[in-house]
Design an enzyme around this catalytic site. Structure first.
Site, PDB file in Angstrom:
ATOM      1  N   LYS A  77     -17.731  -1.005   5.660  1.00  0.00           N
ATOM      2  CA  LYS A  77     -17.908  -2.095   4.602  1.00  0.00           C
ATOM      3  C   LYS A  77     -19.444  -1.837   4.455  1.00  0.00           C
ATOM      4  CE  LYS A  77     -17.317  -6.781   3.237  1.00  0.00           C
ATOM      5  NZ  LYS A  77     -16.750  -7.886   3.548  1.00  0.00           N
TER       6      LYS A  77
ATOM      7  N   PHE B 200     -11.602  -7.513  13.499  1.00  0.00           N
ATOM      8  CA  PHE B 200     -10.457  -8.047  12.577  1.00  0.00           C
ATOM      9  C   PHE B 200     -10.089  -6.937  11.644  1.00  0.00           C
ATOM     10  CE2 PHE B 200      -9.079 -10.275   8.790  1.00  0.00           C
ATOM     11  CZ  PHE B 200      -7.932 -10.752   9.098  1.00  0.00           C
ATOM     12  N   GLN B 201      -8.834  -6.766  11.556  1.00  0.00           N
ATOM     13  CA  GLN B 201      -8.354  -5.615  10.869  1.00  0.00           C
ATOM     14  C   GLN B 201      -9.078  -4.162  10.901  1.00  0.00           C
ATOM     15  OE1 GLN B 201      -8.201  -6.870   6.538  1.00  0.00           O
ATOM     16  NE2 GLN B 201      -6.378  -7.899   7.043  1.00  0.00           N
TER      17      GLN B 201
ATOM     18  N   MET C  25      24.258   8.950   2.245  1.00  0.00           N
ATOM     19  CA  MET C  25      24.158  10.381   3.136  1.00  0.00           C
ATOM     20  C   MET C  25      24.448  10.160   4.655  1.00  0.00           C
ATOM     21  SD  MET C  25      23.864  13.360   2.434  1.00  0.00           S
ATOM     22  CE  MET C  25      22.680  14.005   1.383  1.00  0.00           C
TER      23      MET C  25
ATOM     24  N   GLU D 270       0.950  -1.162   0.029  1.00  0.00           N
ATOM     25  CA  GLU D 270       0.058   0.094   0.090  1.00  0.00           C
ATOM     26  C   GLU D 270       0.887   1.338   0.069  1.00  0.00           C
ATOM     27  OE1 GLU D 270      -0.574  -2.788   1.863  1.00  0.00           O
ATOM     28  OE2 GLU D 270      -2.806  -3.238   1.675  1.00  0.00           O
TER      29      GLU D 270
END
Lengths: 157, 577
Positions: free
Chosen positions: B162, B112-113, B477, B50
């Protein structure tokens, strides 16, 4: 501040202060006569530059409808104190006298305690708390400061 | 006809003119993915992580000016995207992120999630919403695009439970939206603009300092006109490169920590500084107490909070860069007063003396590949016309220094947040938006590994990006700072156990090249650029000891630059083996 009365609006304000390292000394918030808006009074401290930056950052929040720095003109601030103190024996009359001097009200009484309500500026409340300290403080509840500008102009839509 | 929330969402995207969305499916987003399956207007690009989705949408947005759109699922879907959202936020990139959420009746139950997406993203978005009723969906999406693209742009998140995507309602997409608490200022205050113009015309040692705001506001043309009309020197920030043509003699290069000597010295000595769409970042100002000590400062910015945030300003102007500069142009053209030619002549003589230092010179006879040479050659072979994305570190600075941009939106890098892993996915977004253009990703062996999985996305959608990997086997760097400021204690900055990038590129179905000699650099680049339809991963094995110069150490002033490269003392691969 007039704030959209939406979930999360208050946490945006609080989050901005913590994220940018500003200090909230007191904060009060409640809905206004227009239920879509909340009125929020926030007390903070800092140099002129810091206050300017805080004002600008708050104005950027999409949920902030209007913001005024009340200290920029004449204004009224009030805070309410609810305090439970020991009021047994010799202190019972002394505490009552202090309540009268500060123009507070005793709103609950037991054999040993009073609950006192007092309204005023923050410094008045602090003076009262200091005055009754000797009696023995059981509990202090302060509402935080609410403020309004003097004069005929109002903060409205 | 009533539509489900999922179908409404997709219709909103179509009506908003969205061409591509970048995303990754998951449980809470399944209704939306089903709606995407049943239409062909909005094209979905399936990334491999993502973070890649957010960076790809970001690259699309930076190179087109249109908002980038991201679709992720709840929980880990949105947390993975946060780095990409924060990247866009720091650089004011218009982006709309839609995250699936668990059904409303489960919110707060540690389902969940489940994660508090609105809470987690709050400090790194311009605004965010949780939609709790399908009736609010279309207007919320409209508001999200409105907020993301107006004023000072930024990412806006819409969290979409959802069950809301399954509820039905009539669909109508609002044509306009007005929000009583959101009114970005566009036009500058005429009195302030007049004051600024008077100051500019009276200047003896003027300087234009412009940033990413010019690019965001599509204001390159008025800026170029303004600078040329006055004949004043102009410097761009890292975010502003390309806003003023680098091939114009009035351009003195980038300023700041790794800016040119002439740009920083001219900043320091200027008497009138015109800052437009730039935010006085610490990498630009160095020590603010020593910043432009002789200058009166004019600051134009659309975000009032940027003005006088870090540095006191004499003439503040809140407004869009474009609108304000157009007003300035009118006033200057009509003004009787002209810039003082003698003062300007003396000023340019001084600047040209500084230019004579040739601060970007490097050892061109080296036996090892110099990273600067790779970038210079890339610039020459692409006629300076490529889209160049970069990751973060030494290679980013070399790309900024040695690939001069003459046009805006060609230089795509994470300037504010400094996100390693940005370059490759951002290049995917750029390539989708500009399929016929040459798109190069300048990266290093450390950064590229942070989003290397997107090579798979590049294969799936046939995105022939040219990856220029400046491989010095160090987080360059970090190593440079350890050399300068930590007595060469190279703590955990050596990239041990690197993969064989050629085989890795081939494993993903692309072309890999390893280039080890300076004499092979040009040939390899030519060959890669000719492979129009293949992604080519060029692994350049470069000099490990090279440092980025010039340099102003953190907290120093513009006139305290280090110019001469000292030879770095670095344990080489052989010594470490």
């Amino acid at each position: 501040m007039l704030l959209e009365n939406e979930s999360g609006a208050l946490s945006r304000v609080a989050g901005l202060f913590s994220a940018r390292g500003y200090n909230i000394e007191s904060l009060t918030v409640a809905p206004t006569e227009d239920e879509t808006l909340s009125r929020l009074t926030l007390v903070t401290s800092g140099s002129e530059d810091v206050i300017e930056q805080i004002t600008k950052q708050l104005n950027k929040l999409v949920d902030v409808y209007k913001l005024t720095d009340l200290t920029g003109g004449p204004y009224i601030e009030r805070e309410m104190l609810l305090i439970k103190v020991n009021a047994g024996g010799t202190m019972r009359d002394e505490v009552k006298r202090l309540v009268d001097i500060f123009r507070g009200r005793i709103i609950d009484v037991t054999d040993k305690t009073y609950v006192i309500e007092l309204t005023g500026t923050g410094s008045k409340l602090e003076a009262f708390i200091d005055a009754v300290r000797g009696a023995g403080i059981i509990e202090v509840v302060r509402s935080g400061v609410s403020g309004i500008a003097r004069g005929d102009k109002g903060m409205q839509i | 006809m009533e539509l489900t929330g999922a179908d409404i969402f997709v219709r909103c995207l179509k009506d908003e003119g969205v061409e591509y969305i970048f995303g990754y499916p998951g449980g809470a987003a399944l209704h939306i993915y089903d709606a995407l399956y049943r239409q062909e207007d909005v094209k979905h690009i399936l990334v491999r992580h993502e973070q890649g989705a957010a960076h790809a949408a970001d690259g699309y947005a930076r190179s087109t000016g249109k908002p980038g759109v991201v679709l992720v699922t709840s929980g880990p879907g949105i947390t993975n995207a946060v780095t990409g959202i924060a990247t866009a936020y720091m650089d004011s990139i218009p982006m709309v992120i839609i995250s699936g959420q668990v059904p409303t009746h489960l919110i707060g139950d540690d389902a969940f999630q489940e994660v508090d997406a609105v809470g987690i993203t709050r400090p790194c978005v311009k605004h965010n919403f949780l939609v709790q009723d399908v009736a609010d969906l279309a207007i919320t999406i409209k508001k999200a695009f409105h907020i993301a693209t107006t004023g000072r742009p930024g990412p806006v998140l819409v969290d979409l439970p959802k069950d809301v995507t399954a509820q039905k309602t009539e669909y109508a997409y609002p044509k306009t939206v007005s929000m009583r608490s959101y009114h970005p200022t566009a036009k500058g205050h005429p009195g302030q603009i007049k004051k600024a113009v008077d100051l500019m015309l009276a200047a003896k040692r003027p300087m234009f300092y412009t940033g990413g705001g010019i690019i965001i506001d599509n204001a390159s043309q008025p800026l170029t006109e303004l600078v040329r009309l006055l004949g004043y020197p102009c410097t761009n920030t890292l975010m502003g490169l390309g806003a003023f043509p680098a091939n114009d003699p009035l351009f003195v290069g980038m300023l700041g920590m790794h800016g040119t000597y002439e740009a920083n010295m001219a900043m320091h000595d200027s008497d009138v500084l015109v800052a437009i769409g730039a935010r006085f970042d610490d990498r630009v100002t160095g020590d603010v107490s020593k910043f432009c000590p002789h200058a009166q400062i004019i600051h134009v910015d659309i975000d009032p909070a940027q003005i006088a945030k870090n540095v006191p300003v004499d003439v503040p102007i809140v407004g869009s860069a474009k609108a304000v500069m157009e007003e300035m142009l009118k006033l200057i053209r009509a003004a009787k007063q002209k810039p003082d030619p003698a003062a300007l002549d003396a000023w340019w003589k001084q600047i040209n003396t500084w230019r004579g230092q040739n601060c970007l010179e490097y050892d061109r006879d080296a036996k090892l590949i110099k990273p600067q040479y790779v970038i210079e050659t890339l610039h020459r072979l692409t006629n300076g016309d490529a889209y160049v994305t970069s990751d973060v570190g030494q290679h980013q600075m070399w790309a900024a220094q040695y690939y001069p941009f003459n046009e805006p939106r060609r230089w795509i890098n994470s300037g504010g947040l400094g996100t390693m892993g940005f370059g490759l996915p951002a290049a995917m977004g750029v390539k989708l938006a500009h399929p016929d253009a040459t798109v190069c990703c300048v990266t290093g062996e450390a950064s590229i590994q942070m989003c290397i999985q997107e090579l798979s996305t590049c294969k799936q959608y046939n995105l022939p990006i040219k990856i220029v990997n400046l491989n010095n086997r160090y987080m360059g760097m970090v190593r440079q700072w350890q050399e300068f400021f930590y007595e060469s204690r190279y703590s955990h900055s050596y990239m041990d156990a690197l993969p064989d990038f050629v085989k890795l590129a081939e494993a993903y179905g692309h072309v890999g090249m390893k280039i080890e000699k300076p004499g092979d650099v040009e040939g390899a680049l030519k060959e890669a650029l000719q492979m129009k339809d293949r992604l080519v991963f060029m692994d350049f094995i470069t000099d490990q000891t090279e440092n980025v110069y010039p340099m102003i150490a953190a907290g120093k002033a513009h006139n305290e630059m280090h110019l001469k490269p000292c030879k770095a003392v670095v344990p080489t691969d052989r010594e470490l083996a």
